[in-house]
Scaffold this active site. Structure first.
Site, PDB file in Angstrom:
ATOM      1  N   ASN A  93       0.874  -1.181   0.000  1.00 39.08           N
ATOM      2  CA  ASN A  93       0.000   0.000   0.000  1.00 39.08           C
ATOM      3  C   ASN A  93       0.911   1.231   0.000  1.00 39.08           C
ATOM      4  OD1 ASN A  93      -1.895   1.971   0.377  1.00 39.08           O
ATOM      5  ND2 ASN A  93      -3.013   0.882   1.984  1.00 39.08           N
ATOM      6  N   LYS A 141      -9.360  -4.895   1.336  1.00 41.29           N
ATOM      7  CA  LYS A 141     -10.611  -4.172   1.589  1.00 41.29           C
ATOM      8  C   LYS A 141     -10.643  -2.827   0.863  1.00 41.29           C
ATOM      9  CE  LYS A 141      -9.655  -1.317   5.731  1.00 41.29           C
ATOM     10  NZ  LYS A 141      -8.642  -0.525   5.163  1.00 41.29           N
ATOM     11  N   TYR A 153      -2.878   1.783  -5.404  1.00 39.41           N
ATOM     12  CA  TYR A 153      -3.167   0.546  -4.671  1.00 39.41           C
ATOM     13  C   TYR A 153      -4.648   0.178  -4.805  1.00 39.41           C
ATOM     14  CZ  TYR A 153      -3.081  -2.614  -0.553  1.00 39.41           C
ATOM     15  OH  TYR A 153      -3.173  -3.692   0.302  1.00 39.41           O
ATOM     16  N   GLU A 185      -7.297  -5.864   8.068  1.00 37.24           N
ATOM     17  CA  GLU A 185      -6.255  -5.400   8.993  1.00 37.24           C
ATOM     18  C   GLU A 185      -5.520  -6.627   9.534  1.00 37.24           C
ATOM     19  OE1 GLU A 185      -5.996  -2.200   9.174  1.00 37.24           O
ATOM     20  OE2 GLU A 185      -7.981  -1.437   8.643  1.00 37.24           O
TER      21      GLU A 185
HETATM   22  P1  NAP Z   1       4.633  -7.819   3.764  1.00 35.53           P
HETATM   23  O1  NAP Z   1       4.660  -8.027   5.231  1.00 35.53           O
HETATM   24  O2  NAP Z   1       5.407  -6.659   3.208  1.00 35.53           O
HETATM   25  O3  NAP Z   1       5.121  -9.138   3.001  1.00 35.53           O
HETATM   26  C1  NAP Z   1       5.119  -9.121   1.590  1.00 35.53           C
HETATM   27  C2  NAP Z   1       6.403  -9.680   1.024  1.00 35.53           C
HETATM   28  O4  NAP Z   1       6.340  -9.485  -0.412  1.00 35.53           O
HETATM   29  C3  NAP Z   1       7.675  -8.943   1.492  1.00 35.53           C
HETATM   30  O5  NAP Z   1       8.720  -9.852   1.711  1.00 35.53           O
HETATM   31  C4  NAP Z   1       7.994  -8.021   0.309  1.00 35.53           C
HETATM   32  O6  NAP Z   1       9.343  -7.676   0.216  1.00 35.53           O
HETATM   33  C5  NAP Z   1       7.558  -8.896  -0.866  1.00 35.53           C
HETATM   34  N1  NAP Z   1       7.297  -8.115  -2.075  1.00 35.53           N
HETATM   35  C6  NAP Z   1       6.511  -7.030  -2.223  1.00 35.53           C
HETATM   36  N2  NAP Z   1       6.563  -6.564  -3.475  1.00 35.53           N
HETATM   37  C7  NAP Z   1       7.432  -7.372  -4.143  1.00 35.53           C
HETATM   38  C8  NAP Z   1       7.922  -7.397  -5.472  1.00 35.53           C
HETATM   39  N3  NAP Z   1       7.557  -6.467  -6.381  1.00 35.53           N
HETATM   40  N4  NAP Z   1       8.793  -8.373  -5.835  1.00 35.53           N
HETATM   41  C9  NAP Z   1       9.178  -9.307  -4.940  1.00 35.53           C
HETATM   42  N5  NAP Z   1       8.762  -9.322  -3.650  1.00 35.53           N
HETATM   43  C10 NAP Z   1       7.899  -8.371  -3.259  1.00 35.53           C
HETATM   44  O7  NAP Z   1       3.100  -7.640   3.261  1.00 35.53           O
HETATM   45  P2  NAP Z   1       1.725  -8.288   3.818  1.00 35.53           P
HETATM   46  O8  NAP Z   1       1.117  -7.331   4.794  1.00 35.53           O
HETATM   47  O9  NAP Z   1       1.922  -9.705   4.181  1.00 35.53           O
HETATM   48  O10 NAP Z   1       0.824  -8.164   2.504  1.00 35.53           O
HETATM   49  C11 NAP Z   1       0.661  -9.235   1.592  1.00 35.53           C
HETATM   50  C12 NAP Z   1      -0.518  -8.928   0.684  1.00 35.53           C
HETATM   51  O11 NAP Z   1      -1.697  -8.738   1.470  1.00 35.53           O
HETATM   52  C13 NAP Z   1      -0.354  -7.637  -0.144  1.00 35.53           C
HETATM   53  O12 NAP Z   1      -0.870  -7.832  -1.440  1.00 35.53           O
HETATM   54  C14 NAP Z   1      -1.202  -6.631   0.600  1.00 35.53           C
HETATM   55  O13 NAP Z   1      -1.714  -5.640  -0.248  1.00 35.53           O
HETATM   56  C15 NAP Z   1      -2.328  -7.541   1.103  1.00 35.53           C
HETATM   57  N6  NAP Z   1      -3.050  -6.970   2.249  1.00 35.53           N
HETATM   58  C16 NAP Z   1      -2.442  -6.859   3.459  1.00 35.53           C
HETATM   59  C17 NAP Z   1      -3.164  -6.301   4.514  1.00 35.53           C
HETATM   60  C18 NAP Z   1      -2.576  -6.172   5.897  1.00 35.53           C
HETATM   61  O14 NAP Z   1      -3.283  -5.669   6.784  1.00 35.53           O
HETATM   62  N7  NAP Z   1      -1.352  -6.582   6.137  1.00 35.53           N
HETATM   63  C19 NAP Z   1      -4.479  -5.863   4.314  1.00 35.53           C
HETATM   64  C20 NAP Z   1      -5.042  -5.981   3.047  1.00 35.53           C
HETATM   65  C21 NAP Z   1      -4.318  -6.544   2.018  1.00 35.53           C
HETATM   66  P3  NAP Z   1       9.822  -6.247   0.841  1.00 35.53           P
HETATM   67  O15 NAP Z   1       9.710  -6.366   2.330  1.00 35.53           O
HETATM   68  O16 NAP Z   1      11.204  -6.098   0.323  1.00 35.53           O
HETATM   69  O17 NAP Z   1       8.863  -5.207   0.285  1.00 35.53           O
END
Ligand code: NAP
Length: 258
Positions: A93, A141, A153, A185
């Site tokens: 995001n 969401k 996003y 979240e």
């Molecule tokens: P996170 O903790 O950042 O884990 C995501 C992983 O993906 C990280 O290791 C990140 O590396 C890697 N990554 C991101 N972009 C990349 C790219 N272009 N190429 C290779 N690796 C990449 O994220 P998360 O919170 O688990 O989120 C995962 C998914 O859930 C996302 O699509 C997010 O939009 C969705 N989501 C999350 C939430 C929430 O509350 N956490 C809510 C709604 C949706 P880096 O650390 O180097 O960036």
């Protein structure tokens, strides 16, 4: 319940940390093998070690690059010889707003959040056809509620929901199911990073949690993982084109509850 995922092969983008790592762990608990595709080499190697190299392999990739998407799919096939499921999960995001962003930054946000979902499905498709596999797209969401100041996003996540339906239709004849999981979240490294931008992160977290109807708590990454794994498994054999909201009622329940 046995999810019948033993020795299946799943590719998880962004699989090194957060939600993706939880999906990888859940998959291995069910006896699957996983390709962890991520740019965070250290976290990817650590997870590979934790899960064991006979079950999990890390492939470094910057998913914003088409060639890296292609080679992630190829390396998975070279290593495991088959592919039964693709989880498109990586995203960030990145707060490219209508006024604070620029047209170029908007396109870059789509590259970070949307284009690799298409690329990975495109490159994984021949192998998924062979296995009559399944695709799970992780959305947000924000696609339905908006957030403000995050046009890229929001557009990407809305596009992901549209592509989920589109691919579910296109891939009906191949018996490939396509579904989306919609988190709200979830406490992950990315979320912690986002919270740290506020002057008082702990007060901000309390405010957010107080608005989550079920249990007034954050969703756990494992709860997203369990739903994703169920959708990838033959136990959900008649579920396709669906959006599953694993959010403690955040998006749909009456605001009066909070
Ligand atoms: P996170 O903790 O950042 O884990 C995501 C992983 O993906 C990280 O290791 C990140 O590396 C890697 N990554 C991101 N972009 C990349 C790219 N272009 N190429 C290779 N690796 C990449 O994220 P998360 O919170 O688990 O989120 C995962 C998914 O859930 C996302 O699509 C997010 O939009 C969705 N989501 C999350 C939430 C929430 O509350 N956490 C809510 C709604 C949706 P880096 O650390 O180097 O960036």
């Amino acid at each position: 319940m046995d999810l019948q995922l033993k020795d299946k092969v799943l590719l998880v983008t962004g699989g090194a940390k957060g939600i993706g790592a939880a999906i990888c762990r859940a998959a291995c608990e069910e006896g699957s093998r996983v390709a962890i595709v991520d740019r965070d080499e250290q976290a990817g190697r650590e997870l590979e070690k934790e899960l064991g190299r006979e079950r999990a392999r890390f492939f470094a990739a910057d998913l914003c690059l088409e060639d890296h998407c292609r080679s992630a799919a190829e390396k998975t096939l070279d290593c495991f010889g088959r592919l039964d499921g693709l989880v498109n999960n990586a995203g960030v995001n990145d707060r490219i707003g209508l006024e604070q962003g620029t047209p170029r930054q908007f396109v870059e946000s789509l590259e970070r959040n949307l284009l690799h979902y298409y690329n990975m499905a495109h490159f994984a498709l021949p192998a998924l056809r062979k296995s009559a596999g399944s695709i799970v797209n992780i959305a947000s969401k924000v696609a339905l509620t908006g957030q403000g100041n995050t046009s890229g996003y929001a557009a990407a996540k809305g596009g992901i929901l549209a592509l989920t339906r589109e691919w579910a239709v296109e891939l009906l004849p191949a018996g490939i199911r396509v579904n989306a999981v919609v988190p709200a979240e979830v406490m992950t490294p990315l979320y912690r990073q986002w919270l740290a931008n506020f002057p008082d992160p702990s007060a901000k977290l309390d405010e957010i949690v107080s608005r989550i109807p079920l249990g007034k708590r954050m969703t756990k990454p494992e709860e997203i993982g369990a739903t994703a794994i169920f959708l990838l498994s033959p136990r959900s054999a008649h579920t396709t084109g669906q959006f599953l909201f694993v959010d403690g009622g955040y998006v749909h329940l009456d605001r009066a509850l909070t």
